[in-house]
Write a protein that holds these residues in place. Structure first.
Motif, PDB file in Angstrom:
ATOM      1  N   GLN A 175       0.743  -1.205   0.164  1.00 51.87           N
ATOM      2  CA  GLN A 175      -0.025  -0.024  -0.059  1.00 51.87           C
ATOM      3  C   GLN A 175       0.912   1.259  -0.045  1.00 51.87           C
ATOM      4  N   ARG A 176       1.760   1.305   0.809  1.00 51.83           N
ATOM      5  CA  ARG A 176       2.734   2.271   0.904  1.00 51.83           C
ATOM      6  C   ARG A 176       3.501   2.666  -0.515  1.00 51.83           C
ATOM      7  N   ALA A 177       3.787   1.447  -1.203  1.00 54.96           N
ATOM      8  CA  ALA A 177       4.299   1.477  -2.565  1.00 54.96           C
ATOM      9  C   ALA A 177       3.440   2.128  -3.618  1.00 54.96           C
ATOM     10  N   ARG A 178       2.331   1.659  -3.685  1.00 54.90           N
ATOM     11  CA  ARG A 178       1.103   2.103  -4.441  1.00 54.90           C
ATOM     12  C   ARG A 178       0.975   3.734  -4.179  1.00 54.90           C
ATOM     13  N   ASP A 179       0.858   4.112  -2.927  1.00 57.38           N
ATOM     14  CA  ASP A 179       0.722   5.530  -2.635  1.00 57.38           C
ATOM     15  C   ASP A 179       1.715   6.494  -2.833  1.00 57.38           C
ATOM     16  N   ASP A 180       2.999   5.959  -2.907  1.00 59.24           N
ATOM     17  CA  ASP A 180       4.343   6.648  -3.472  1.00 59.24           C
ATOM     18  C   ASP A 180       4.323   6.816  -4.918  1.00 59.24           C
ATOM     19  N   GLN A 181       4.102   8.122  -5.378  1.00 58.30           N
ATOM     20  CA  GLN A 181       4.056   8.355  -6.735  1.00 58.30           C
ATOM     21  C   GLN A 181       5.476   7.675  -7.397  1.00 58.30           C
ATOM     22  N   GLN A 182       6.644   7.900  -6.606  1.00 57.53           N
ATOM     23  CA  GLN A 182       7.961   7.386  -7.302  1.00 57.53           C
ATOM     24  C   GLN A 182       8.308   5.801  -7.388  1.00 57.53           C
ATOM     25  N   CYS A 183       7.321   5.601  -6.722  1.00 52.85           N
ATOM     26  CA  CYS A 183       7.634   3.612  -6.606  1.00 52.85           C
ATOM     27  C   CYS A 183       6.817   3.199  -7.646  1.00 52.85           C
ATOM     28  N   HIS A 184       7.582   2.093  -8.380  1.00 56.53           N
ATOM     29  CA  HIS A 184       6.988   1.299  -9.429  1.00 56.53           C
ATOM     30  C   HIS A 184       6.957  -0.163  -9.253  1.00 56.53           C
TER      31      HIS A 184
END
Length: 181
Positions: free
Chosen positions: A133-142
């Motif tokens: 969820q953090r990764a999906r919320d982070d605009q930079q993370c793919h």
């Protein structure tokens, strides 16, 4: 069709025991919903984190908390490696060492361990769910990457359930990735 009940487990071991007793009365038809949070290791939770122990059979599959904290300290100036206490209420049930890898726009689950007293209670799954969820919320993370020791079938199964795909071997570890966007 049996009715499934949902319980939100609180913060004490007695509440966990209460769940197990209640669940056995109803033939195990309860589903656990754990509320956990990831809290950066700090002076208030440091001793609890150090007290975490994996089961003896898992000791060869995951590095110790002490070693993990030493790694986090060594990389502290890079600001890409974050040690977290996995908290359920006031209890520290596990440890996560999470790395943000800016060159790859990814999160890397460097280390995840759940104390032997809290194994097989879905805490590990919930940690992975929160990292995703953090990764999906982070605009930079793919993507999110994780390695696990070959032979750790439980971890492989959990990762596959989340949709992680194997991308190769890294020594004695299998590397898996999940593209999040």
């Amino acid at each position: 069709v049996p009715v499934t009940h949902v319980l939100v487990i609180g913060e004490t071991l007695s509440e966990l025991r209460w769940y197990h007793e209640l669940s056995s009365l109803f033939g195990g038809s309860f589903f656990l919903f754990f509320m956990i949070r990831l809290e950066l290791v700090n002076k208030d939770n440091f001793d609890q984190v150090l007290d975490l122990e994996v089961a003896p059979k898992d000791q060869r599959r995951v590095a110790s908390v002490e070693y993990s904290l030493a790694q986090a300290w060594l990389y502290r100036d890079s600001e890409v490696l974050f040690p977290y206490a996995v908290k359920s209420g006031q209890l520290t049930v596990g440890f996560l060492l999470l790395s943000y890898q800016p060159m790859e726009n990814s999160y890397y689950i460097w280390r995840l361990l759940i104390d032997q007293k809290y194994q097989n209670q879905s805490f590990g799954k919930e940690v992975i769910r929160q990292v995703l969820q953090r990764a999906r919320d982070d605009q930079q993370c793919h993507k999110v990457t994780v390695n696990y020791v070959i032979g750790n079938h439980k971890m492989r199964y959990i990762l596959e359930k989340f949709g992680f795909q194997p991308v190769g071997l890294d020594g004695q570890e299998m590397k898996m990735e999940l593209i999040v966007k």
